[in-house]
Structures are given as C-alpha cells and as structure tokens.
Design a protein around this motif. Structure first.
Motif, PDB file in Angstrom:
ATOM      1  N   CYS A  39      23.498  28.664 124.514  1.00 19.24           N
ATOM      2  CA  CYS A  39      24.529  27.903 125.217  1.00 19.24           C
ATOM      3  C   CYS A  39      25.840  28.662 125.325  1.00 19.24           C
ATOM      4  O   CYS A  39      26.788  28.193 125.968  1.00 19.24           O
ATOM      5  CB  CYS A  39      24.756  26.555 124.535  1.00 19.24           C
ATOM      6  SG  CYS A  39      25.275  26.675 122.808  1.00 19.24           S
ATOM      7  N   CYS A  40      25.922  29.844 124.697  1.00 17.21           N
ATOM      8  CA  CYS A  40      27.144  30.651 124.720  1.00 17.21           C
ATOM      9  C   CYS A  40      26.997  31.912 125.564  1.00 17.21           C
ATOM     10  O   CYS A  40      27.982  32.613 125.789  1.00 17.21           O
ATOM     11  CB  CYS A  40      27.533  31.074 123.303  1.00 17.21           C
ATOM     12  SG  CYS A  40      27.677  29.730 122.126  1.00 17.21           S
ATOM     13  N   ARG A  41      25.777  32.198 125.994  1.00 20.57           N
ATOM     14  CA  ARG A  41      25.515  33.461 126.675  1.00 20.57           C
ATOM     15  C   ARG A  41      25.265  33.255 128.161  1.00 20.57           C
ATOM     16  O   ARG A  41      24.930  32.159 128.618  1.00 20.57           O
ATOM     17  CB  ARG A  41      24.296  34.159 126.056  1.00 20.57           C
ATOM     18  CG  ARG A  41      24.432  34.465 124.578  1.00 20.57           C
ATOM     19  CD  ARG A  41      23.387  35.492 124.138  1.00 20.57           C
ATOM     20  NE  ARG A  41      22.052  35.109 124.563  1.00 20.57           N
ATOM     21  CZ  ARG A  41      21.187  34.446 123.805  1.00 20.57           C
ATOM     22  NH1 ARG A  41      21.534  34.073 122.588  1.00 20.57           N
ATOM     23  NH2 ARG A  41      19.992  34.152 124.254  1.00 20.57           N
ATOM     24  N   GLY A  42      25.393  34.348 128.918  1.00 17.15           N
ATOM     25  CA  GLY A  42      24.996  34.334 130.310  1.00 17.15           C
ATOM     26  C   GLY A  42      23.496  34.129 130.400  1.00 17.15           C
ATOM     27  O   GLY A  42      22.773  34.230 129.410  1.00 17.15           O
ATOM     28  N   HIS A  43      23.024  33.836 131.613  1.00 17.04           N
ATOM     29  CA  HIS A  43      21.604  33.534 131.769  1.00 17.04           C
ATOM     30  C   HIS A  43      21.078  34.129 133.070  1.00 17.04           C
ATOM     31  O   HIS A  43      21.858  34.401 133.992  1.00 17.04           O
ATOM     32  CB  HIS A  43      21.382  32.016 131.765  1.00 17.04           C
ATOM     33  CG  HIS A  43      22.216  31.282 132.767  1.00 17.04           C
ATOM     34  ND1 HIS A  43      21.803  31.037 134.051  1.00 17.04           N
ATOM     35  CD2 HIS A  43      23.477  30.763 132.677  1.00 17.04           C
ATOM     36  CE1 HIS A  43      22.750  30.386 134.702  1.00 17.04           C
ATOM     37  NE2 HIS A  43      23.775  30.215 133.897  1.00 17.04           N
ATOM     38  N   GLY A  49      18.280  37.651 140.595  1.00 14.27           N
ATOM     39  CA  GLY A  49      19.286  38.684 140.812  1.00 14.27           C
ATOM     40  C   GLY A  49      20.088  38.966 139.558  1.00 14.27           C
ATOM     41  O   GLY A  49      19.571  38.907 138.438  1.00 14.27           O
ATOM     42  N   ASP A  50      21.368  39.259 139.747  1.00 10.84           N
ATOM     43  CA  ASP A  50      22.236  39.579 138.620  1.00 10.84           C
ATOM     44  C   ASP A  50      22.335  38.408 137.656  1.00 10.84           C
ATOM     45  O   ASP A  50      22.186  37.239 138.027  1.00 10.84           O
ATOM     46  CB  ASP A  50      23.633  39.939 139.125  1.00 10.84           C
ATOM     47  CG  ASP A  50      23.649  41.240 139.914  1.00 10.84           C
ATOM     48  OD1 ASP A  50      22.715  42.038 139.729  1.00 10.84           O
ATOM     49  OD2 ASP A  50      24.587  41.426 140.713  1.00 10.84           O
ATOM     50  N   ARG A  51      22.594  38.729 136.418  1.00 15.56           N
ATOM     51  CA  ARG A  51      22.755  37.729 135.365  1.00 15.56           C
ATOM     52  C   ARG A  51      23.941  36.815 135.674  1.00 15.56           C
ATOM     53  O   ARG A  51      25.017  37.282 136.043  1.00 15.56           O
ATOM     54  CB  ARG A  51      22.972  38.463 134.045  1.00 15.56           C
ATOM     55  CG  ARG A  51      23.004  37.604 132.803  1.00 15.56           C
ATOM     56  CD  ARG A  51      23.142  38.530 131.606  1.00 15.56           C
ATOM     57  NE  ARG A  51      23.376  37.825 130.373  1.00 15.56           N
ATOM     58  CZ  ARG A  51      22.421  37.349 129.584  1.00 15.56           C
ATOM     59  NH1 ARG A  51      21.151  37.515 129.938  1.00 15.56           N
ATOM     60  NH2 ARG A  51      22.705  36.736 128.448  1.00 15.56           N
ATOM     61  N   GLU A  52      23.748  35.510 135.545  1.00 19.59           N
ATOM     62  CA  GLU A  52      24.812  34.547 135.807  1.00 19.59           C
ATOM     63  C   GLU A  52      25.683  34.411 134.557  1.00 19.59           C
ATOM     64  O   GLU A  52      25.168  34.301 133.444  1.00 19.59           O
ATOM     65  CB  GLU A  52      24.218  33.189 136.157  1.00 19.59           C
ATOM     66  CG  GLU A  52      23.432  33.156 137.455  1.00 19.59           C
ATOM     67  CD  GLU A  52      24.324  33.240 138.664  1.00 19.59           C
ATOM     68  OE1 GLU A  52      25.545  32.998 138.526  1.00 19.59           O
ATOM     69  OE2 GLU A  52      23.805  33.539 139.750  1.00 19.59           O
ATOM     70  N   PRO A  53      27.000  34.428 134.711  1.00 26.56           N
ATOM     71  CA  PRO A  53      27.866  34.298 133.541  1.00 26.56           C
ATOM     72  C   PRO A  53      27.843  32.892 132.956  1.00 26.56           C
ATOM     73  O   PRO A  53      27.599  31.909 133.656  1.00 26.56           O
ATOM     74  CB  PRO A  53      29.257  34.643 134.093  1.00 26.56           C
ATOM     75  CG  PRO A  53      29.177  34.310 135.547  1.00 26.56           C
ATOM     76  CD  PRO A  53      27.765  34.615 135.957  1.00 26.56           C
ATOM     77  N   THR A 119      34.546  35.169 130.051  1.00 30.84           N
ATOM     78  CA  THR A 119      33.298  35.843 129.688  1.00 30.84           C
ATOM     79  C   THR A 119      33.519  37.349 129.575  1.00 30.84           C
ATOM     80  O   THR A 119      34.478  37.899 130.113  1.00 30.84           O
ATOM     81  CB  THR A 119      32.199  35.567 130.736  1.00 30.84           C
ATOM     82  OG1 THR A 119      32.690  35.934 132.034  1.00 30.84           O
ATOM     83  CG2 THR A 119      31.812  34.104 130.735  1.00 30.84           C
ATOM     84  N   ASP A 120      32.589  38.004 128.876  1.00 30.17           N
ATOM     85  CA  ASP A 120      32.657  39.456 128.746  1.00 30.17           C
ATOM     86  C   ASP A 120      31.832  40.118 129.844  1.00 30.17           C
ATOM     87  O   ASP A 120      31.335  39.449 130.758  1.00 30.17           O
ATOM     88  CB  ASP A 120      32.204  39.903 127.358  1.00 30.17           C
ATOM     89  CG  ASP A 120      30.754  39.529 127.046  1.00 30.17           C
ATOM     90  OD1 ASP A 120      29.980  39.252 127.990  1.00 30.17           O
ATOM     91  OD2 ASP A 120      30.400  39.524 125.847  1.00 30.17           O
ATOM     92  N   ALA A 121      31.658  41.421 129.758  1.00 28.01           N
ATOM     93  CA  ALA A 121      30.952  42.164 130.799  1.00 28.01           C
ATOM     94  C   ALA A 121      29.487  41.757 130.916  1.00 28.01           C
ATOM     95  O   ALA A 121      28.867  41.963 131.962  1.00 28.01           O
ATOM     96  CB  ALA A 121      31.053  43.660 130.517  1.00 28.01           C
TER      97      ALA A 121
END
Length: 252
Positions: A39-43, A49-53, A119-121
């Motif tokens: 619940c704290c990370r991108g998914h 496509g690219d990872r969703e923040p 969010t981070d990179a």
C-alpha cells in the motif's frame, strides 16, 4: 428518481457513524498488517506500461505535520541547542494530485484538486523504507513517519461508502454494511477488538475530514487562468510548492 445526497447530508451521516458498528464490520472482515508494503509502493500499470506511482490523498494540515515530523533535529554539537539536520519543504512531502493535469512544454500544467503524498523515482511513497525480511523472505516494509502518517494510511485497507469519501487503491474487494475493504493480503485475519475500535475511530474521523474537505474545496473554488499547475484544496488555490496563488508572478 431521487436526487443524490448532498455533501452536507453525507457529512451529517459521517458524524453519526457508530464507532462500535464500524468496529463490528472490521472484525467481521478481519485484518492484520503483514508489513508487505504494497500500500506504500508504486504498482504495475493496467496496460503493462510504466510503473504507476503510489497515490494517496493528504490534507493540507497533514502535509505540514509531516514536514515537522520528517525534519530531523540533532543536538547542536553538545551545546544544548537544537539545529535542523534536514528540513522538509512542502514539495518533499506532497505533490499535486495528477488527475486533470496535462503535459506542457515546461512540464505539467492545469488545475487539479487535493494533494498526494510525494513519491520517489520508483513511484514509492517517499516515507516508505525496507527494514529487513518477512518470514517468506520478501522485504518487510515500514513507514518512517508512522506515528504521524495521514488518515488514509492509518485506515488502509478500509473506507466507508459515503459520498464525498475516497476509495484508496481501487475498487472494494469485500464489504460489511457501510465498510468497504480494498485489496490487501492482510484481510481475513483475526483482529483484536481494541485494535478494531481504534481503526474504526480513525475511519470515522477520516470520513468526516474527507467530506469537510470536499465541501470547503467546493465553496472556495474559483477557476484560475495562470501558467503551470494550480491545486485547489480546502484552504484555496495553491502552487505546487504549497504557496497561495498570487504570491508569485501569476499576473493577478
């Protein structure tokens, strides 16, 4: 066909919620945090496509509280005074909610409503950190500002089915009365009554705060024809750095 309830009606319903009844619902669903950090990370994005923040709504006063909590202090070299070791500004904690913004020549532009945790990179919440391994060998997650975390984090994976409230991390996967449960591997586990009541009290507080915020945003909203990004929250129109629109060269 009847009209949809007004935000004021939903606010009255939220204020009348029974903490005991909410706790009953939470107990019937069951929950225990497994420290998975999902619940704290991108998914992954739905289209592959690219990872969703990670996206979690944070209220303006919560942003300021997180600024204070995250700004570390140290003893000033044994002098008995304190000095800031690291000071977090608004943009270190929060970012404009991305919905409604479009890409421009010099970055995002447009109007949006509310703030999301920064969010981070990798798309993870900036306050998320890994602190070891769980029994299955997967990373154990932790929040570096756990005691001051926003209400949406404190109450995850639950929400209440009232107009003006938000649904974190997608649609509900379970429900009991007015309480909805969202995707989380900790669902279905036994929860102590004391913990259920504490979670229920926070859930009621969050429902009331979300609807109060929505009403204030609605009442304070004025379209702004300025360059860049404008964020409308309960305190008015702001720039991405948290300053009110008009404090910069906005042509007003």
């Amino acid at each position: 066909m009847s009209d949809a309830p007004t935000l004021e009606t939903e606010l009255a319903r939220a204020r009348d919620l029974s903490v005991a009844a909410l706790a009953d619902a939470i107990e019937s669903i069951g929950f225990e945090c497994t420290r998975c950090g999902a619940c704290c990370r991108g998914h992954p994005s739905e289209d592959g496509g690219d990872r969703e923040p990670h996206t979690a709504t944070v209220f303006p006063d919560e942003v300021r509280r997180l600024q204070d909590a995250a700004s570390e202090t140290t003893d000033g070299g044994g002098t008995g005074t304190s000095e800031a070791a690291e000071t977090y500004d608004w943009r270190d904690v929060a970012r404009p909610m991305p919905y409604g913004l479009v890409g421009g020549d010099e970055g995002s532009e447009g109007e949006t409503f509310e703030w999301a945790l920064q969010t981070d990179a990798c798309g993870d919440c900036v306050f998320y950190e890994e602190v070891g391994e769980r029994p299955d060998g997967s990373p154990k997650g932790a929040c570096s500002v756990h005691d001051d975390r926003p209400l949406i984090c404190e109450t995850y994976p639950f929400s209440v089915a009232l107009g003006g409230t938000s649904q974190p991390m997608g649609e509900a996967v379970d429900e009991a009365g007015i309480v909805r449960a969202h995707e989380c591997e900790g669902l279905g586990r036994d929860i102590a009554r004391e913990d259920a009541e504490e979670l229920a009290a926070a859930l009621k507080e969050r429902a009331v705060r979300e609807i109060e915020e929505a009403i204030a945003v609605r009442d304070n909203y004025e379209p702004r024809d300025v360059d860049g990004v404008v964020v409308h929250d309960s305190e008015g129109a702001k720039r991405p750095d948290g300053s009110p629109v008009g404090d910069h060269s906005d042509g007003e």
